[in-house]
Design a protein around this motif. Sequence first.
Motif: not given
Length: 259
Positions: A169-176, A181-187, A236-242
């Motif tokens: 699940n990838v979300n982008f901030p509304k920025l130029k 600043k980069g990419i973070k793997i998150c919960r 970026i949040v890794p999502v599981q369907f279990d």
Amino acid sequence: MKKTKPLILITNDDGVTAPGIKALIEVISQIGEVVVVAPDKPQSGMGHAITTNETLYLNKISLENDPITIYSCSGTPADCVKIAVNEVLKRKPDLCVSGVNHGSNSSINVIYSGTMSAAIEAGIEGIPAIGFSLLDFEWNANFEEIKPFIKKITLEALENKLPKDVVLNVNFPKLKQEEIKGIKICRQAKAFWQEKFHKRKTPQGRDYYWLSGEFINQDQGEDTDEWALNHGYISIVPVQFDLTAYHATQQLNSWNWNE
């Protein structure tokens, strides 16, 4: 020996004519062979709904001088993936990408998201999948700023292979572009919507309701998607369907179920 291009399925929930999916097609077509199956109308907030009591229609869209195969489907985002896998594609795709959604799918929004449900449906089918969303609800949102990041994330997923039964699940901030600043793997942040229903009347005097609400973030952690997005990072949040709550099984097994 010529290397075969990966086969990539593209879908969304904003509809086949949405600017977000057009931006995604432009990027992904540089990477692989693209087939598009997307709803024929906006399907935001549909979650993982599927069509069982109505007929489904699939229409091929012919664009002049465009080699990309595009279909519009009368169903939901999850329907689009199901019908693509079973009726359109000659083989299982190497990747499914969904979006780019007009608006956030971070935190609890992932539950309601048609964009992410399409990606999750692909994951259920055994297809690596990514859902992309931009934190801009405007129809004419500027997707140019995030195109290089979409390409980077997609190539990384293809090269490194996603973990089994995991969808991104990838979300982008509304920025130029230069402000990101980069990419973070998150919960996923713990948050909820405080809903409000606006009660109104039709000209005929019948009551109707319009849903709105306020997003309440209860999570102050600096490892969440909300923190990352609010501080200029792509989340970026890794999502599981279990959906099994494994942490609860021991407690539940201590109850007197069979006495």
